[in-house]
Design an enzyme around this catalytic site. Structure first.
Site, short mmCIF file in Angstrom:
data_model
loop_
_atom_site.label_atom_id
_atom_site.label_comp_id
_atom_site.label_asym_id
_atom_site.label_seq_id
_atom_site.Cartn_x
_atom_site.Cartn_y
_atom_site.Cartn_z
N ASP A 221 0.75 -1.26 -0.12
CA ASP A 221 0.05 0.07 -0.12
C ASP A 221 0.93 1.20 -0.01
O ASP A 221 2.02 1.26 0.61
CB ASP A 221 -0.94 0.02 1.01
CG ASP A 221 -2.13 1.04 1.13
OD1 ASP A 221 -2.29 1.63 -0.18
OD2 ASP A 221 -2.66 1.24 2.32
N HIS B 215 2.57 3.29 -9.14
CA HIS B 215 2.45 1.97 -9.16
C HIS B 215 3.67 1.23 -9.98
O HIS B 215 4.07 0.29 -9.76
CB HIS B 215 1.20 1.57 -10.15
CG HIS B 215 -0.07 2.07 -9.33
ND1 HIS B 215 -0.34 1.59 -8.16
CD2 HIS B 215 -1.17 2.65 -9.70
CE1 HIS B 215 -1.47 2.12 -7.66
NE2 HIS B 215 -2.02 2.84 -8.78
N LEU C 76 11.19 -19.75 -4.78
CA LEU C 76 10.18 -18.98 -4.15
C LEU C 76 8.76 -19.27 -5.07
O LEU C 76 8.80 -19.20 -6.19
CB LEU C 76 10.43 -17.62 -3.93
CG LEU C 76 9.08 -16.63 -3.67
CD1 LEU C 76 8.94 -16.76 -2.08
CD2 LEU C 76 9.63 -15.20 -3.86
C1 FPP Z 1 -2.05 0.04 -3.27
O1 FPP Z 1 -1.83 1.49 -3.16
C2 FPP Z 1 -1.50 -0.45 -4.51
C3 FPP Z 1 -2.50 -1.00 -5.53
C4 FPP Z 1 -3.70 -0.92 -5.55
C5 FPP Z 1 -1.55 -1.54 -6.49
C6 FPP Z 1 -0.53 -2.43 -5.93
C7 FPP Z 1 0.40 -2.72 -7.34
C8 FPP Z 1 1.74 -2.62 -7.51
C9 FPP Z 1 2.81 -2.69 -6.31
C10 FPP Z 1 2.02 -3.02 -8.92
C11 FPP Z 1 3.17 -4.04 -9.00
C12 FPP Z 1 2.14 -5.08 -9.06
C13 FPP Z 1 2.31 -5.94 -10.34
C14 FPP Z 1 2.18 -7.20 -10.15
C15 FPP Z 1 2.51 -5.54 -11.68
P1 FPP Z 1 -2.37 2.63 -3.44
O2 FPP Z 1 -2.77 2.99 -4.89
O3 FPP Z 1 -3.96 2.23 -2.86
O4 FPP Z 1 -1.83 3.75 -2.71
P2 FPP Z 1 -2.70 4.85 -1.71
O5 FPP Z 1 -3.14 4.31 -0.56
O6 FPP Z 1 -1.35 5.77 -1.17
O7 FPP Z 1 -3.36 5.74 -2.66
#
Ligand code: FPP
Length: 244
Positions: free
Chosen positions: A24, A41, A135
């Site tokens: 997150d 992301h 893994l």
């Molecule tokens: C949460 O942060 C994260 C996500 C919803 C997406 C997680 C995705 C990745 C880490 C990209 C890599 C993964 C792959 C497999 C391509 P948020 O956007 O909710 O952050 P915020 O809470 O600060 O808005």
């Protein structure tokens, strides 16, 4: 002052078998830098690469990461397509680099809702990494704990109708075989970054006795030492599983 090297402090014979991560904070990381959320992301995908290697290096057997939830479809169209393109790129790159590591990939979640080309890429990667012995990386895509449980109940219902199972046979172990995680041990440790302290519909059935670990860093800033610190802290916990 020199940072503590947590890798050195870990007992390799007491590793969690399965670590789950809620990655997150990508959006907030981007906001702080005044750049679009999708850059966050992208940086998050890079952080994931580092953590995969860190986990594999010490011999963790299972790592499950929350990459896209059933609720993430409510985000702006632009962000969703950015995330899907990142996933395409990530899987493509992964296939290319496959020989450089020993990681086996599979997916949890309902991938039938993803674009066909992504589904095909996933199939390919699952087949190609099937014989890897390091893994096991489980990527949660269009995953939600509620959705997974409802899908499991529907499958059990169908098996009851088809007389493949008797109602008296249903217990928690049998139920678990209907979940997406049927071949994976339950997480010993669940990590969430970014300072938020909630589960957000992740692995609801499976985390009954998981140790929860929250870290303030935003996911793109999360590094190997942070991951090893979480394992070090996990190893200090006294797990009783409801006993004394
Ligand atoms: C949460 O942060 C994260 C996500 C919803 C997406 C997680 C995705 C990745 C880490 C990209 C890599 C993964 C792959 C497999 C391509 P948020 O956007 O909710 O952050 P915020 O809470 O600060 O808005």
């Amino acid at each position: 002052m020199k940072d503590i090297d947590y890798k050195e402090k870990i007992y390799l014979d007491k590793l969690p078998k399965h670590v789950a991560i809620i990655m997150d904070g990508n959006g907030r990381w981007a906001k702080k830098k005044n750049i679009p959320r999708n850059f966050g992301h992208k940086a998050g995908a890079k952080a994931l690469q580092k953590i995969l290697k860190a986990a594999d290096d010490i011999g963790i057997k299972h790592l499950t990461v929350y990459a896209f939830s059933t609720e993430n479809w409510t985000r702006p169209k632009e962000e969703i397509s950015g995330l899907m393109n990142l996933l395409r790129e990530y899987l493509k790159q992964y296939l290319k680099d496959m020989d450089k590591n020993n990681i086996k990939v599979d997916i949890i979640g309902d991938i039938t809702k993803l674009d066909k080309d992504i589904q095909e890429q996933i199939e390919k990667i699952k087949i190609k990494t099937y014989n890897k012995t390091g893994l096991n990386l489980h990527i949660a895509l269009n995953y939600g704990g509620h959705d997974e449980i409802i899908r499991a109940i529907k499958k059990i219902g169908q098996d009851l109708l088809d007389s493949k199972i008797n109602i008296d046979e249903i217990n928690k172990d049998v139920f678990a075989t209907y979940l997406d995680t049927k071949d994976i041990p339950d997480p010993d440790l669940l990590i969430r970054t970014s300072g938020e302290q909630r589960i957000s519909n992740f692995l609801l059935w499976q985390i009954a006795y998981s140790e929860l670990y929250f870290c303030d860093k935003l996911w793109p800033d999360y590094n190997e030492n942070d991951f090893y610190k979480a394992i070090y802290e996990f190893q200090k916990r006294n797990r009783r599983f409801g006993g004394i």
